[in-house]
Design a protein around this motif. Structure first.
Motif, mmCIF file in Angstrom:
data_model
loop_
_atom_site.group_PDB
_atom_site.id
_atom_site.type_symbol
_atom_site.label_atom_id
_atom_site.label_comp_id
_atom_site.label_asym_id
_atom_site.label_seq_id
_atom_site.Cartn_x
_atom_site.Cartn_y
_atom_site.Cartn_z
ATOM 1 N N GLN A 52 65.652 -39.923 -25.843
ATOM 2 C CA GLN A 52 65.328 -40.255 -24.291
ATOM 3 C C GLN A 52 64.471 -41.530 -24.341
ATOM 4 O O GLN A 52 63.566 -41.583 -23.560
ATOM 5 N N ASN A 53 64.851 -42.363 -25.181
ATOM 6 C CA ASN A 53 64.171 -43.653 -25.198
ATOM 7 C C ASN A 53 64.468 -44.473 -23.869
ATOM 8 O O ASN A 53 65.727 -44.901 -23.762
ATOM 9 N N ILE A 54 63.552 -45.492 -23.483
ATOM 10 C CA ILE A 54 63.971 -46.067 -22.267
ATOM 11 C C ILE A 54 64.953 -47.289 -22.497
ATOM 12 O O ILE A 54 65.720 -47.735 -21.776
ATOM 13 N N TRP A 87 64.601 -43.410 -14.923
ATOM 14 C CA TRP A 87 63.663 -43.075 -16.135
ATOM 15 C C TRP A 87 62.120 -43.617 -15.912
ATOM 16 O O TRP A 87 61.459 -42.843 -16.608
ATOM 17 N N LYS A 120 58.058 -37.241 -12.440
ATOM 18 C CA LYS A 120 57.480 -36.556 -13.598
ATOM 19 C C LYS A 120 56.355 -35.554 -13.357
ATOM 20 O O LYS A 120 55.557 -35.891 -12.805
ATOM 21 N N THR A 157 52.832 -35.944 -18.394
ATOM 22 C CA THR A 157 53.829 -36.473 -19.145
ATOM 23 C C THR A 157 54.329 -37.832 -18.640
ATOM 24 O O THR A 157 53.989 -38.455 -17.816
ATOM 25 N N THR A 158 55.088 -38.633 -19.377
ATOM 26 C CA THR A 158 55.462 -39.948 -19.497
ATOM 27 C C THR A 158 56.976 -40.075 -19.179
ATOM 28 O O THR A 158 57.514 -41.187 -18.917
ATOM 29 N N GLN A 159 57.702 -38.858 -19.320
ATOM 30 C CA GLN A 159 59.289 -38.944 -19.022
ATOM 31 C C GLN A 159 59.445 -38.196 -17.921
ATOM 32 O O GLN A 159 58.892 -37.135 -17.858
ATOM 33 N N LYS A 193 69.341 -37.036 -16.137
ATOM 34 C CA LYS A 193 68.761 -36.193 -17.190
ATOM 35 C C LYS A 193 69.100 -34.733 -17.002
ATOM 36 O O LYS A 193 68.477 -33.828 -17.188
#
Length: 203
Positions: free
Chosen positions: A32-34, A77, A82, A86-88, A146
């Protein structure tokens, strides 16, 4: 033998680069990396040329779509809603009603693509090309949003595509899609763990 391998690598360097970047893309996706999206954008641009030369026109058009959806996924993303602290953007299940809509969209896309390939191109695999393309369009949109079940679609798409590329003799891409199939299974497992963690925190 060495000369043969070097000659093959030189003649297929663009496809090989696309295959390597494709593996990097799927690793980022699982995590799940940008960086999933810029990597996917470059990979797709490379495969536009590869599939054009192989006369896989629906797949070529799919790569153009991937370039566009990569920009959308990159934005979503970063800017999507969010949970606090959290950052995701969180992983989520696909609602039942959305599955019905996505099935309808897949059938419509398949029908349109098949008609185009049968009537306006010299594609020798129109049915298979249309099927993988239609499902890939839907699965990539689900990735951008997602929805965890996109991995289940990719397991089928990647395994089916590997067989198609064997037929077309695109061997680096065959290896890539076998790896994709395995990694799609791993991706589903990893995202499921994350989804279960989110549910526990919500309790």
């Amino acid at each position: 033998m060495t000369d043969f391998i070097l000659e093959w690598l030189l003649n297929n360097k663009i496809e090989l680069l696309g295959a390597i970047l494709g593996i990097v893309y799927i690793v980022f996706s699982i995590r799940q990396n940008i960086l999933t999206w810029p990597t996917g954008l470059v990979t797709s641009a490379i495969y536009v040329a590869v599939f054009f030369n192989a006369r896989l026109y629906a797949d070529m058009g799919l790569q153009v779509y991937y370039v566009a959806i990569s920009i959308y996924g990159w934005y979503f993303w970063i800017k999507g809603k969010k949970p606090q602290n959290t950052t995701q953007v969180p992983v989520k299940n696909t609602p039942g009603l959305l599955w019905i809509k996505l099935t309808f969209v897949s059938v419509v896309l398949y029908t349109i693509l098949l008609y185009i390939l049968l009537n306006w191109t010299n594609s020798d695999v129109p049915y298979m090309d249309s099927l993988t393309t239609a499902l890939s369009i839907v699965a990539t949109w689900m990735l951008a949003k997602k929805y965890i079940e996109h991995w289940l679609l990719w397991i089928f798409i990647d395994a089916f595509s590997a067989g198609l590329y064997i037929y077309k003799g695109l061997w680096p891409t065959v290896v890539l899609f076998i790896i994709y199939t395995i990694m799609a299974v791993l991706g589903y497992i990893e995202w499921k763990k994350d989804l279960q963690h989110i549910r526990k925190e919500a309790i």
